[in-house]
Design a protein around this motif. Structure first.
Motif, PDB file in Angstrom:
ATOM      1  N   VAL A   1      56.907  86.907  47.220  1.00 58.63           N
ATOM      2  CA  VAL A   1      56.376  85.779  47.734  1.00 58.63           C
ATOM      3  C   VAL A   1      57.369  85.146  48.955  1.00 58.63           C
ATOM      4  O   VAL A   1      58.445  85.294  48.845  1.00 58.63           O
TER       5      VAL A   1
ATOM      6  N   ASP B   1      51.826  93.108  45.893  1.00 61.15           N
ATOM      7  CA  ASP B   1      50.871  91.915  45.777  1.00 61.15           C
ATOM      8  C   ASP B   1      51.819  90.904  46.457  1.00 61.15           C
ATOM      9  O   ASP B   1      52.836  90.511  46.214  1.00 61.15           O
TER      10      ASP B   1
ATOM     11  N   VAL C   1      52.032  87.095  48.368  1.00 62.39           N
ATOM     12  CA  VAL C   1      52.025  85.646  48.088  1.00 62.39           C
ATOM     13  C   VAL C   1      52.468  84.777  49.474  1.00 62.39           C
ATOM     14  O   VAL C   1      54.044  85.161  49.425  1.00 62.39           O
TER      15      VAL C   1
ATOM     16  N   ARG D   1      53.152  84.527  39.109  1.00 66.14           N
ATOM     17  CA  ARG D   1      52.382  85.553  39.629  1.00 66.14           C
ATOM     18  C   ARG D   1      52.459  86.756  38.343  1.00 66.14           C
ATOM     19  O   ARG D   1      51.550  87.610  38.296  1.00 66.14           O
TER      20      ARG D   1
ATOM     21  N   GLU E   1      47.010  82.173  50.670  1.00 63.09           N
ATOM     22  CA  GLU E   1      47.161  81.194  49.598  1.00 63.09           C
ATOM     23  C   GLU E   1      48.557  80.224  49.982  1.00 63.09           C
ATOM     24  O   GLU E   1      49.443  80.777  50.189  1.00 63.09           O
TER      25      GLU E   1
ATOM     26  N   HIS F   1      50.537  77.759  47.930  1.00 63.27           N
ATOM     27  CA  HIS F   1      50.907  77.031  46.933  1.00 63.27           C
ATOM     28  C   HIS F   1      51.532  75.762  47.050  1.00 63.27           C
ATOM     29  O   HIS F   1      51.984  75.528  48.262  1.00 63.27           O
TER      30      HIS F   1
END
Ligand code: FES
Ligand code: FES
Lengths: 366, 459, 175
Positions: free
Chosen positions: A212, A273, A275, B419, C169, C171
């Motif tokens: 992230v 993955d 984000v 996540r 995305e 958040h």
């Protein structure tokens, strides 16, 4: 003898721009008579994509299509100063330089359009290569016509230049305290690593990493992903594979061959993955913060923590090679406890290794 | 159409996928000479004799340069930031690492240049070498640098310091003190394009430098300083680089190519072999970090005591800068009110280390984040909760006194937990970066809050 | 010795043991194959010799006398990208671009050999010895798989991308 799964994570922060600032980037922009835009910036594209990002910033700041913008970063005669492509400064500082230069060009376009349309510049806006009257968009003139008029009727070169610079932040050598912010922004990231540890061979495999990143604003999400993915694999190399001095601090067995150095390859690729979070920075172009450098910082600790989760041992000398993992499994070291102190890794410490208890390092004044 | 935020194609993408992008090695200039360097075969030695006359007389050899040909041989890349110079462009009296350049040859072909390098007569007197930074300040350590074995120019100190709050109080007050040692390693930047440069003497007396530098103006300044030239006699051409990752800030080839091009009056080209790139170009630095965290049993980090030693290799290069950056970020993404940090840049007889992605901070992120899991284990707390509790929030001050305006420790940590399906207690899930208050503003943090600064413009 | 490089036949004058890489780059000025290591370790010098991927840095030119060599210059033109080139472009499989010529040659050979969709494992296997320091490989794997399936857009359309709001995305950010 078995394979054990484990999960670890880490949260990190990283500054944008040179530590203590004082690192200018400059840019200048001129319009061709048909409104096409030439940008001159000294920012080196080392693959991260600064040419693309700067082009996007200029296109939107001016209100012209992306493919009207040409970027020349090829030499020091035509471009002005850019301190360089390091310290994660390309998008933020280099980007601010082209943004500020483009704002000046925009003002000049509006001034000339205002004469042509006989409307005050503050009542004009630019979109898709046209200058429009706010509220009555049928009153308009193309940026191409503005540039042509400037060149052939008004005898003017529409151009603009600018410097992005935050002044140098002095540090107090006694305390490390600063008077002004010693960076342009701070980015944050978190990484979760899932690993499998083979307790027979000591081999660690990273199965998946979730990452992230707060980048303020993803000016080009594909480029941001490229940094996240490239950084992830570099971080994996740091955590598990690479070492210039396999027997550090000894210099023995330092290899000069590409094939002998364990840079991460296709086979090491885990599932990734990504984000992206956008918590805009106050001063960055369109709210952007940096990502480039921090992108390999969160994986090594996430992996070390995952190894501990899997097999209960800490590997705090990087990288966690099979040898080190096996040695740690064999030693099953417990921290020494001394009153409220919990002391790990004593055998690695300066106090242990130095011949005089590390006096030179530990004996400094308070 | 808005460009910002769009997945637009790479500006240079078509060039890349068609093989048309021109890297430095692809620049073609007629009558270009090849460059090769004589490099030290020892980790530490005095040069007792250096004679290039035989080599210079060999067929196809057009120029040889040694330290005597350089108007200013020692120039520090960070002199503008107050870091004095210590590294000669070509070694004069001593060699301090294996692979250190001593002389460079320009000849008709790569083979002729290499043959001339091998014909240079040079003798050495070997000296003891130092490799373990933990022993650099031992009384019996070999002295390997004229400044002593650690960098001495942090003002009047020989170390970078951070002093914040009252560290003794924190360690006194703590329920548990967790200590650990972290040793991140050296790695190669490993760009696929090795160091490479072509320099062309122009009819007007200028030099055109086709450079793989990550920083054209910076490298131009370095070359100009060595040559003692004004900037307008140089033109750097570059901007397209086959990977850098920090290693191409070093200006490794440009200056020597300029000197050889001037002396030979011909274009010259130096492309490092992969072996040179791996053995003689700088690496990421190895670090030694000792952390002690003073924590309460309910998970407040009251204080941190840090000793960091940065392995600079043989010369300072960017290491003093990297250590300062390390010092500024040694509390990580968390707010720790009491800090004592001492960091040293130690010299060893290895290739000088330099910038690499994450410079100064990669090391401390590893140390801090691994250490926090040990802390969590020691006090029996969930590591996610430990981090969220101590996370940077708006209005917190960093180790060096900066008030944070837009930290994201909480949102990135929560997003990662979500996540992967970590179920945190509701009070943690509800956390934001908003300024501290209530339970999250214990007395020891309240003392340092400076919310007025935020509202009043502050830093 | 003679070589046909990207369809053009040339007489070669370099000595027979000269690596093919140097013949291409220095004698024929074909510069897409890169000298990443000249040790056989990185893959940047990969070209097709009679359709088969070979490391040109380790191939003496005499060993391929008379062969037909394809380099990236012979795969497509800027206005007419091959499917693999188009996929690398569209999917950002090149960052600095230095590994790209070798990657595309190896991927082209893989797809030609397979003649249909290639799977992830096959990409990892066929490109396994090719290093990329920039991309983390993800987008290269994606590009090769997409190219093998014909899943590339019309390249002429690529420069225009729908945009506006970020496609990432987002958040919740703090105040
Ligand atoms: S240059 Fe041939 S494999 Fe690296
Ligand atoms: S894109 Fe830079 S090495 Fe692959």
């Amino acid at each position: 003898m078995a394979k054990h799964r484990g999960r670890g994570f880490a949260t990190i922060e990283y500054p944008t721009g040179m530590n203590q600032n004082g690192d200018p980037s400059q840019a200048w922009i001129k319009l061709k008579p048909d409104g096409r835009v030439d940008v001159f910036s000294g920012t080196v594209d080392i693959g991260q994509g600064s040419k693309t990002v700067h082009t996007q910033i200029v296109a939107d700041t001016l209100g012209v299509p992306y493919d009207w913008v040409t970027m020349d970063n090829t030499n020091t005669d035509s471009s002005a100063v850019c301190t360089g492509t390091f310290a994660s400064r390309g998008t933020f500082i280099g980007g601010n330089a082209v943004r500020l230069a483009a704002e000046r060009v925009r003002e000049r376009i509006l001034d000339i359009a205002s004469k042509e349309l006989e409307i005050d510049p503050s009542d004009l806006e630019i979109a898709d290569g046209e200058v429009l009257a706010k509220g009555s968009p049928q009153k308009k003139i193309g940026v191409a016509d503005v540039a042509g008029a400037a060149t052939y009727n008004y005898g003017e070169l529409i151009s603009g230049s600018s410097t992005a610079l935050k002044p140098f932040a002095d540090v107090d050598d006694a305390t490390g305290q600063v008077e002004i912010e010693p960076h342009s922004a701070i980015s944050y990231a978190a990484c979760v690593a899932d690993v499998e540890v083979d307790d027979e061979t000591g081999e660690v495999t990273v199965l998946k990493m979730v990452q992230v990143y707060d980048v303020g604003r993803a000016i080009n999400p594909l480029l941001v992903e490229g940094q996240i993915e490239g950084g992830a694999i570099m971080g994996l190399g740091l955590g598990l594979l690479e070492n210039s001095y396999p027997y550090y601090p000894s210099v023995d067995h330092r290899g000069g061959e590409f094939g002998a150095y364990l840079g991460p390859a296709f086979a090491d690729l885990p599932e990734l993955d990504n984000v992206i979070i956008e918590n805009p920075s106050a001063d960055g172009p369109f709210g952007a913060k940096a990502i480039g450098e921090m992108a390999n910082n969160a994986q090594p600790p996430a992996i070390a923590n995952a190894i501990h989760d899997a097999v209960g041992v800490w590997v705090t000398e990087m990288p966690a090679t099979p040898d080190r993992v096996l040695a740690a499994l064999k030693a099953k070291a417990e921290p020494r406890r001394d009153g409220k102190r919990v002391i790990f890794d004593e055998q690695l410490s300066v106090r242990t290794v130095s011949s005089n208890g590390g006096e030179g390092y530990w004996g400094v004044e308070p | 159409m808005k460009a910002v935020g769009a997945r637009l194609p790479r500006y240079d993408g078509v060039g890349h996928v068609t093989g048309r992008t021109r890297f430095v090695d692809d620049v073609r200039v007629g009558k270009t000479l090849w460059v090769k360097a004589l490099r030290s075969p020892h980790h530490h030695a005095a040069i007792t004799r250096l004679d290039v006359s035989k080599a210079a007389a060999m067929p196809g050899v057009h120029a040889i340069v040694t330290h005597e040909d350089i108007p200013r041989n020692v120039y520090g890349h960070l002199e503008a930031l107050g870091v004095p110079g210590d590294e000669p462009l070509l070694a004069a009296e001593d060699v301090r690492y294996l692979g250190q350049p001593i002389a460079a040859v320009a000849a008709e072909s790569e083979a002729a240049a290499q043959a001339a390098v091998e014909a240079i007569e040079v003798s050495y007197e070997e000296k003891p070498a130092l490799f373990d930074i933990r022993k650099a300040l031992d009384p019996d350590a070999p002295q390997i640098h004229h400044w002593g074995n650690v960098y001495p120019h942090y003002g009047s100190y020989n170390h970078r310091r951070v002093r914040k709050g009252n560290i003794d109080w924190a360690f006194e007050k703590a329920d548990v003190i967790v200590e650990g040692v972290y040793r991140p390693q050296a790695i190669e930047q490993l760009p696929l394009e090795t160091q490479v440069c072509t320099v062309v003497p122009e009819p007007d007396g200028r030099l055109t430098v086709y450079s793989c530098t990550q920083a054209m103006y910076f490298s131009m300044g370095v070359v100009a300083a060595h040559l003692q030239w004004p900037l307008n006699r140089l033109k750097f051409v570059g901007g397209t680089v086959g990977g850098g990752f920090g290693g191409k800030v070093d200006t490794a080839t440009d200056t020597i190519c300029c000197l050889l091009a001037l002396k030979a009056r011909r274009p010259v080209k130096w492309r490092w072999t992969r072996e040179e790139e791996m053995l003689c170009s700088s690496t990421r630095a190895p670090w030694h970090i000792e952390l002690a965290d003073a924590v309460t049993s309910d998970g407040w980090i009251l204080g941190r005591r840090t000793l960091t030693i940065h392995d600079a290799g043989a010369y300072a290069r960017f290491s003093p800068y990297g250590l300062t950056k390390h010092a500024f970020h040694h509390s990580g993404a968390y707010t720790i009110p009491n800090l004592r940090f001492d960091g040293f840049v130690a010299f060893t007889n290895r290739v000088p280390t330099t910038a690499m992605r994450g410079f100064g901070v990669t090391s401390v992120s590893f140390a801090v984040e691994t250490h926090l899991n040990r802390v969590a284990e020691a006090i029996g707390m969930d590591p996610w909760e430990l981090r969220l509790k101590n996370a940077n929030r708006v209005g917190d001050t960093t180790g060096n006194g900066v008030t944070l305006k837009d930290p994201s420790t909480v949102p990135v940590t929560l997003a990662a937990a979500e996540r992967v399906g970590i179920e945190l207690p509701a009070e943690y899930r509800a956390m934001t970066s908003d300024p501290r208050g209530g339970d999250l503003l214990p007395e020891h943090l309240a003392a340092q809050q400076n919310l007025s600064e935020l509202n009043g413009g502050g830093h | 010795m003679r070589l046909t490089v990207n369809g053009i036949e040339s007489e070669i004058s370099s000595p027979p043991l000269t690596p093919l890489l140097h013949v291409l780059r220095d004698e024929l000025d074909v510069t897409s194959p890169k000298a990443g290591c000249q040790q056989g370790g990185c893959g940047t010098c990969t070209v097709l010799v009679d359709g088969e991927p070979r490391r040109s840095c380790l191939t003496p030119v005499a060993a391929v006398d008379g062969a037909s060599i394809t380099t990236l210059e012979g795969v497509g033109e800027p206005e007419r990208l091959s499917p693999v080139q188009a996929a690398f472009y569209e999917k950002y499989a090149a960052q600095c671009g230095f590994c790209t010529p070798g990657m595309i040659m190896a991927a082209t050979a893989l797809i030609d050999r397979k003649g249909g969709p290639v799977e992830r494992d096959e990409v990892l296997e066929a490109l396994g010895g090719h290093y990329c320091r920039c991309t983390g490989y993800v987008k290269i794997v994606d590009a090769v798989m997409a190219a093998s399936r014909g899943e590339v857009g019309d390249v002429q359309d690529l420069p225009v991308s729908e945009a506006g709001e970020p496609s990432v995305e987002v958040h919740g950010s703090p105040a």
